[in-house]
Motif scaffolding. Structure first.
Motif, PDB file in Angstrom:
ATOM      1  N   VAL A 176       0.848  -1.194   0.000  1.00  0.00           N
ATOM      2  CA  VAL A 176       0.000   0.000   0.000  1.00  0.00           C
ATOM      3  C   VAL A 176       0.884   1.244   0.000  1.00  0.00           C
ATOM      4  CG1 VAL A 176      -1.818   1.283   1.205  1.00  0.00           C
ATOM      5  CG2 VAL A 176      -1.776  -1.225   1.300  1.00  0.00           C
ATOM      6  N   GLY A 177       0.633   2.135  -0.939  1.00  0.00           N
ATOM      7  CA  GLY A 177       1.314   3.412  -0.966  1.00  0.00           C
ATOM      8  C   GLY A 177       0.524   4.425  -0.148  1.00  0.00           C
ATOM      9  N   VAL A 178       1.229   5.239   0.629  1.00  0.00           N
ATOM     10  CA  VAL A 178       0.609   6.330   1.368  1.00  0.00           C
ATOM     11  C   VAL A 178       1.323   7.602   0.953  1.00  0.00           C
ATOM     12  CG1 VAL A 178       0.096   7.316   3.634  1.00  0.00           C
ATOM     13  CG2 VAL A 178       0.021   4.832   3.310  1.00  0.00           C
TER      14      VAL A 178
ATOM     15  N   GLY B  48      -1.429  10.948   7.222  1.00  0.00           N
ATOM     16  CA  GLY B  48      -0.561   9.964   6.580  1.00  0.00           C
ATOM     17  C   GLY B  48       0.180   9.115   7.591  1.00  0.00           C
ATOM     18  N   ILE B  49       0.616   9.741   8.689  1.00  0.00           N
ATOM     19  CA  ILE B  49       1.284   9.016   9.769  1.00  0.00           C
ATOM     20  C   ILE B  49       0.328   7.995  10.383  1.00  0.00           C
ATOM     21  CG2 ILE B  49       2.104   9.280  12.153  1.00  0.00           C
ATOM     22  CD1 ILE B  49       3.460  11.906  11.205  1.00  0.00           C
ATOM     23  N   GLY B  50      -0.895   8.430  10.680  1.00  0.00           N
ATOM     24  CA  GLY B  50      -1.872   7.536  11.291  1.00  0.00           C
ATOM     25  C   GLY B  50      -2.258   6.374  10.385  1.00  0.00           C
TER      26      GLY B  50
ATOM     27  N   ILE C 282       4.534   1.901   1.688  1.00  0.00           N
ATOM     28  CA  ILE C 282       5.502   2.839   1.123  1.00  0.00           C
ATOM     29  C   ILE C 282       4.962   4.235   1.402  1.00  0.00           C
ATOM     30  CG2 ILE C 282       6.706   3.634  -0.948  1.00  0.00           C
ATOM     31  CD1 ILE C 282       6.089   0.818  -2.154  1.00  0.00           C
ATOM     32  N   LEU C 283       5.606   4.943   2.322  1.00  0.00           N
ATOM     33  CA  LEU C 283       5.167   6.291   2.709  1.00  0.00           C
ATOM     34  C   LEU C 283       6.019   7.314   1.962  1.00  0.00           C
ATOM     35  CD1 LEU C 283       3.515   8.265   4.406  1.00  0.00           C
ATOM     36  CD2 LEU C 283       5.108   7.882   6.303  1.00  0.00           C
ATOM     37  N   VAL C 284       5.358   8.145   1.161  1.00  0.00           N
ATOM     38  CA  VAL C 284       6.062   9.100   0.301  1.00  0.00           C
ATOM     39  C   VAL C 284       5.734  10.525   0.714  1.00  0.00           C
ATOM     40  CG1 VAL C 284       6.369   9.905  -2.078  1.00  0.00           C
ATOM     41  CG2 VAL C 284       6.017   7.477  -1.626  1.00  0.00           C
TER      42      VAL C 284
ATOM     43  N   VAL D 197      -3.289   5.354  -0.712  1.00  0.00           N
ATOM     44  CA  VAL D 197      -4.095   6.287   0.069  1.00  0.00           C
ATOM     45  C   VAL D 197      -3.400   7.642   0.020  1.00  0.00           C
ATOM     46  CG1 VAL D 197      -5.130   6.837   2.304  1.00  0.00           C
ATOM     47  CG2 VAL D 197      -4.829   4.439   1.621  1.00  0.00           C
ATOM     48  N   GLU D 198      -4.089   8.631  -0.523  1.00  0.00           N
ATOM     49  CA  GLU D 198      -3.510   9.978  -0.707  1.00  0.00           C
ATOM     50  C   GLU D 198      -3.995  10.899   0.405  1.00  0.00           C
ATOM     51  OE1 GLU D 198      -4.368  13.857  -1.165  1.00  0.00           O
ATOM     52  OE2 GLU D 198      -5.847  12.663  -2.280  1.00  0.00           O
ATOM     53  N   ASN D 199      -3.035  11.625   1.038  1.00  0.00           N
ATOM     54  CA  ASN D 199      -3.355  12.478   2.189  1.00  0.00           C
ATOM     55  C   ASN D 199      -2.740  13.863   2.083  1.00  0.00           C
ATOM     56  OD1 ASN D 199      -4.157  10.033   4.182  1.00  0.00           O
ATOM     57  ND2 ASN D 199      -2.255   9.522   3.146  1.00  0.00           N
ATOM     58  N   VAL D 200      -2.532  14.376   0.868  1.00  0.00           N
ATOM     59  CA  VAL D 200      -1.847  15.663   0.746  1.00  0.00           C
ATOM     60  C   VAL D 200      -2.805  16.804   1.087  1.00  0.00           C
ATOM     61  CG1 VAL D 200      -0.264  14.748  -0.990  1.00  0.00           C
ATOM     62  CG2 VAL D 200      -2.298  15.973  -1.733  1.00  0.00           C
TER      63      VAL D 200
END
Length: 284
Positions: free
Chosen positions: A6-8, A15-17, A30-32, A88-91
């Motif tokens: 899963v990409g975050v 995003g951290i949560g 994968i946290l970007v 999951v996009e969190n910008v």
């Protein structure tokens, strides 16, 4: 669909949560984000949050901080998302930024990849329009703090397929979450109501009708809410609140969504709430 990686996108509070919750429930993550400093801070925050969880939930197995963090790859390189089954996009709630992010994701991720927008107010149909995979785009509005909240508001965009809905349900079930599915509208259900409530509470403070603590106490003691609207605003972040209500105002052209001047002033002053240590309350 067997989701393993899963990409975050976005290593802020949400995003951290999301990354922590995913790692603790067996996913490879994968946290970007755009800078190494942000990612280093995110890694330390995840470790701290897991330690805190372990202390206060001794009956519940949360895993050690190191075990969970090993499942997360921290990177500034979007190209690593070419192996992601789900993103999951969190910008930030700024359309120009989101649009560019989705163009990058669309070019890098496999055709099978589902994009879940963890947005506060931007319509999912608009987000899907920035991709070539309209059927694979869904709204997934997590609540903060993500690991502690069992319900997610899931939003079906105009083109979102039934198959994508089922994938999203299965994905969330593995995270230990249930979902309520709603149709697309700016702010959806939760924030279309919540942002109005918070904004009106700030007007009450600006007009000196009541203090912040008294506004919150009324909601907690009279209605049984765990947090009052101004405490909730500090938790979410006043910058996010302002961006969200501006999206609602722009979308509906209705004066009831006009941002309170005090809210705008506080954001301009850098008083964002808990993340800046000061908002309607002061935090240590």
């Amino acid at each position: 669909m067997n989701i393993q990686v899963v990409g975050v996108v976005g290593a802020g509070v949400m995003g951290i949560g999301v990354s922590q919750n995913l790692a603790q429930t067996g996913y490879q993550v994968i946290l970007v984000d755009i800078s190494e400093a942000i990612l280093e801070s995110a890694e330390q925050e995840i470790k701290k949050n897991i330690r805190f969880q372990t202390l206060f939930n001794k009956e519940k197995k949360t895993g050690s901080p190191d075990e969970s963090v090993k499942k997360i790859t921290f990177s500034t390189n979007y190209k690593l998302l070419d192996s992601a089954d789900f993103v999951v996009e969190n910008v930030t709630e700024k359309w120009d930024i989101k649009k560019e992010v989705y163009a990058q994701l669309d070019a890098i991720c496999p055709e099978r990849t589902v994009f879940a927008a963890n947005t506060s107010a931007i319509p999912i149909t608009r987000i899907a329009s920035a991709t070539k995979r309209h059927k694979n785009v869904i709204g997934m509005h997590f609540m903060n703090p993500v690991p502690m909240k069992s319900m997610v508001e899931v939003i079906r965009g105009y083109h979102t397929s039934d198959a994508t809905i089922e994938i999203a349900k299965s994905f969330l079930a593995q995270m230990g979450k249930e979902c309520i599915i709603v149709n697309d509208s700016p702010g959806f259900v939760s924030n279309r109501v919540l942002m109005l409530t918070i904004n009106e509470a700030i007007f009450l403070l600006q007009e000196r009708v009541a203090s912040a603590s008294d506004v919150d106490k009324i909601f907690k003691t009279c209605f049984g809410h765990k947090m009052g609207p101004l405490e909730t605003a500090d938790l979410i972040g006043l910058d996010t609140i302002l961006l969200s209500i501006e999206v609602l105002y722009e979308s509906f052209k209705d004066s009831k969504y006009r941002p309170c001047p005090l809210l705008k002033q506080m954001v301009e002053a850098g008083l964002y709430g808990q993340k800046s240590k000061q908002g309607f309350y002061v935090y240590q």
